[in-house]
Motif scaffolding. Structure first.
Motif, PDB file in Angstrom:
ATOM      1  N   PHE A   9       7.661  52.708  99.312  1.00  0.00           N
ATOM      2  CA  PHE A   9       8.600  53.664  98.735  1.00  0.00           C
ATOM      3  C   PHE A   9       8.233  53.944  97.276  1.00  0.00           C
ATOM      4  O   PHE A   9       8.194  55.101  96.838  1.00  0.00           O
ATOM      5  CB  PHE A   9      10.029  53.118  98.829  1.00  0.00           C
ATOM      6  N   ALA A  10       7.930  52.882  96.536  1.00  0.00           N
ATOM      7  CA  ALA A  10       7.568  53.039  95.125  1.00  0.00           C
ATOM      8  C   ALA A  10       6.280  53.846  94.974  1.00  0.00           C
ATOM      9  O   ALA A  10       6.177  54.708  94.092  1.00  0.00           O
ATOM     10  CB  ALA A  10       7.409  51.661  94.480  1.00  0.00           C
ATOM     11  N   LYS A  11       5.317  53.583  95.828  1.00  0.00           N
ATOM     12  CA  LYS A  11       4.058  54.327  95.770  1.00  0.00           C
ATOM     13  C   LYS A  11       4.269  55.795  96.148  1.00  0.00           C
ATOM     14  O   LYS A  11       3.604  56.682  95.602  1.00  0.00           O
ATOM     15  CB  LYS A  11       3.033  53.688  96.710  1.00  0.00           C
ATOM     16  N   SER A  12       5.192  56.032  97.050  1.00  0.00           N
ATOM     17  CA  SER A  12       5.461  57.402  97.485  1.00  0.00           C
ATOM     18  C   SER A  12       6.071  58.227  96.360  1.00  0.00           C
ATOM     19  O   SER A  12       5.810  59.429  96.255  1.00  0.00           O
ATOM     20  CB  SER A  12       6.390  57.399  98.700  1.00  0.00           C
TER      21      SER A  12
ATOM     22  N   GLY B  79      15.617  48.621 101.375  1.00  0.00           N
ATOM     23  CA  GLY B  79      14.601  47.748 100.795  1.00  0.00           C
ATOM     24  C   GLY B  79      14.043  48.232  99.476  1.00  0.00           C
ATOM     25  O   GLY B  79      13.160  47.604  98.910  1.00  0.00           O
ATOM     26  N   TYR B  80      14.558  49.346  98.953  1.00  0.00           N
ATOM     27  CA  TYR B  80      14.083  49.817  97.654  1.00  0.00           C
ATOM     28  C   TYR B  80      14.693  48.946  96.560  1.00  0.00           C
ATOM     29  O   TYR B  80      15.676  48.239  96.757  1.00  0.00           O
ATOM     30  CB  TYR B  80      14.442  51.284  97.451  1.00  0.00           C
ATOM     31  N   LYS B  81      14.062  49.001  95.382  1.00  0.00           N
ATOM     32  CA  LYS B  81      14.525  48.213  94.234  1.00  0.00           C
ATOM     33  C   LYS B  81      15.150  49.130  93.187  1.00  0.00           C
ATOM     34  O   LYS B  81      14.971  50.348  93.216  1.00  0.00           O
ATOM     35  CB  LYS B  81      13.350  47.441  93.636  1.00  0.00           C
ATOM     36  N   ALA B  82      15.851  48.516  92.248  1.00  0.00           N
ATOM     37  CA  ALA B  82      16.512  49.287  91.193  1.00  0.00           C
ATOM     38  C   ALA B  82      15.511  50.112  90.411  1.00  0.00           C
ATOM     39  O   ALA B  82      15.789  51.248  90.015  1.00  0.00           O
ATOM     40  CB  ALA B  82      17.276  48.348  90.269  1.00  0.00           C
ATOM     41  N   GLU B  83      14.313  49.556  90.201  1.00  0.00           N
ATOM     42  CA  GLU B  83      13.294  50.301  89.457  1.00  0.00           C
ATOM     43  C   GLU B  83      12.793  51.521  90.242  1.00  0.00           C
ATOM     44  O   GLU B  83      12.350  52.510  89.652  1.00  0.00           O
ATOM     45  CB  GLU B  83      12.114  49.412  89.071  1.00  0.00           C
ATOM     46  N   ASP B  84      12.879  51.446  91.579  1.00  0.00           N
ATOM     47  CA  ASP B  84      12.510  52.607  92.394  1.00  0.00           C
ATOM     48  C   ASP B  84      13.487  53.755  92.136  1.00  0.00           C
ATOM     49  O   ASP B  84      13.089  54.909  91.989  1.00  0.00           O
ATOM     50  CB  ASP B  84      12.523  52.256  93.881  1.00  0.00           C
ATOM     51  N   GLU B  85      14.759  53.426  92.095  1.00  0.00           N
ATOM     52  CA  GLU B  85      15.774  54.440  91.839  1.00  0.00           C
ATOM     53  C   GLU B  85      15.586  55.041  90.444  1.00  0.00           C
ATOM     54  O   GLU B  85      15.702  56.261  90.258  1.00  0.00           O
ATOM     55  CB  GLU B  85      17.166  53.832  91.968  1.00  0.00           C
ATOM     56  N   LYS B  86      15.256  54.183  89.487  1.00  0.00           N
ATOM     57  CA  LYS B  86      15.027  54.652  88.120  1.00  0.00           C
ATOM     58  C   LYS B  86      13.830  55.594  88.072  1.00  0.00           C
ATOM     59  O   LYS B  86      13.870  56.642  87.410  1.00  0.00           O
ATOM     60  CB  LYS B  86      14.799  53.458  87.195  1.00  0.00           C
ATOM     61  N   ALA B  87      12.740  55.222  88.790  1.00  0.00           N
ATOM     62  CA  ALA B  87      11.540  56.059  88.806  1.00  0.00           C
ATOM     63  C   ALA B  87      11.803  57.403  89.473  1.00  0.00           C
ATOM     64  O   ALA B  87      11.308  58.441  89.030  1.00  0.00           O
ATOM     65  CB  ALA B  87      10.403  55.323  89.522  1.00  0.00           C
ATOM     66  N   ALA B  88      12.611  57.383  90.539  1.00  0.00           N
ATOM     67  CA  ALA B  88      12.939  58.627  91.233  1.00  0.00           C
ATOM     68  C   ALA B  88      13.763  59.546  90.339  1.00  0.00           C
ATOM     69  O   ALA B  88      13.526  60.760  90.284  1.00  0.00           O
ATOM     70  CB  ALA B  88      13.702  58.320  92.517  1.00  0.00           C
ATOM     71  N   HIS B  89      14.716  58.980  89.638  1.00  0.00           N
ATOM     72  CA  HIS B  89      15.549  59.782  88.738  1.00  0.00           C
ATOM     73  C   HIS B  89      14.736  60.330  87.577  1.00  0.00           C
ATOM     74  O   HIS B  89      14.995  61.444  87.104  1.00  0.00           O
ATOM     75  CB  HIS B  89      16.723  58.945  88.230  1.00  0.00           C
ATOM     76  N   ALA B  90      13.752  59.564  87.116  1.00  0.00           N
ATOM     77  CA  ALA B  90      12.917  60.011  85.998  1.00  0.00           C
ATOM     78  C   ALA B  90      12.117  61.265  86.361  1.00  0.00           C
ATOM     79  O   ALA B  90      11.819  62.090  85.494  1.00  0.00           O
ATOM     80  CB  ALA B  90      11.975  58.894  85.567  1.00  0.00           C
TER      81      ALA B  90
END
Length: 314
Positions: free
Chosen positions: A221-224, A240-251
């Motif tokens: 997910f993070a790589k995507s 299974g995503y992490k908080a940093e994934d959500e932050k990266a998506a919002h960025a």
């Protein structure tokens, strides 16, 4: 009637065929004489007690399964769209107690559609949860547009192989990932490009994509997120995503659904029925089992090697 009962959460030995009464139906339900059901990864996860499985402890007995195709045996007083003898299919009561592992299933009429005459009950059962997931990912959770450059992970799987076909129908440019042995299968579904996830790091070769459908989660997910353009869309199927994934998506101002839950919908099933009737999509059935082979079917779907769908003929 015969039904597969889950005696307790755990391994395949907790699945047992028992004789239980035919279910009664409510005024908004129909009784289906089951001809075929299909098995999904969620089935073995719930069997193991993962996810929302504890909610089923309120029921006795617990009967797994949500995908069903069969013939209407009885209709509730308020049901107008179906009659006795109609062939119907659908994903029933998801995410609840579907009770599809049985010779008869009580199903809300609003969760069903009429089965197209040009497909078998086995093909219809295969085209329920997995096909609905792909359809809703592109039309409800995200809005796939013509010419969108789209990455579909696990493109040879149950959801993936429908997603490739539906995305192409919607006019997208499709890139599918799978192992090398399934390359021809994925391209045969209509994918424009194939990536062997075992030998190629997709995040190194792709960029500026419009849409990603991720059936893997975790690091994938993070790589995507990295390969999407700003304001693109990413739909994750498992959690299974992490908080940093959500932050990266919002960025990146992404339209993101971090954990998509497919939902029962007769209207969406009618869309699937239309696509099947016109030959726009076609399920790939990897293997068909008998009801008394339910344990083998669970072993197969849990292996993670299934191409397309697993079906149980009743």
């Amino acid at each position: 009637m015969k039904a597969v009962v889950l005696n307790a959460f755990g391994d395949i030995d907790q699945l047992e065929i028992k004789d239980i009464p035919v279910p009664s139906i409510g005024e908004d339900e129909v009784l289906i004489k089951t001809k075929a059901i299909s098995i999904n990864p969620v089935d073995y996860k719930i069997r193991k007690g993962i996810g929302w499985a504890p909610e089923l402890l309120a029921y006795d007995p617990i009967i797994l399964g949500w995908d069903v195709s069969g013939v209407v045996e009885a209709v509730g007083a308020k049901v107008e769209q179906f009659q006795i003898g109609d062939e119907v299919f659908g994903m029933v009561n998801f995410t609840g107690h579907g009770k599809a592992y049985a010779e008869y299933v009580a199903a809300p009429a609003s969760h069903l559609a009429k089965k197209p005459q040009n497909i078998s009950h086995e093909e219809a059962a295969a085209s329920t949860l997995a096909a609905l997931t792909a359809w809703q990912a592109f039309n409800s959770y995200g809005k796939l547009r013509p010419n969108d450059k789209t990455l579909i992970h696990a493109a040879s799987g149950g959801v993936g192989h429908f997603a490739v076909q539906i995305a192409k129908h919607l006019g997208a440019y499709v890139i599918g990932t799978s192992s090398a042995k399934n390359k021809d299968f994925v391209l045969g579904l209509g994918a424009d490009e194939h990536i062997d996830y075992k030998s190629v790091k997709f995040e190194k070769v792709l960029h500026n994509l419009d849409f990603v459908l991720d059936a893997i989660s975790g690091e994938n997910f993070a790589k995507s997120i990295q390969v999407l353009k700003p304001f693109g869309t990413i739909i994750g199927l498992p959690s299974g995503y992490k908080a940093e994934d959500e932050k990266a998506a919002h960025a990146k101002h992404l339209h993101a659904s971090f954990y998509m839950k497919v939902y029962s919908s007769g209207e969406d099933m009618q869309q699937i029925a239309s696509l099947l009737e016109k030959g726009i999509i076609k399920p790939h059935i990897y293997k068909t089992y008998a009801l008394d082979e339910i344990k083998k079917a669970h072993q197969q779907i849990e292996s993670g090697t299934t191409v397309g769908k697993i079906v149980i003929r009743i």
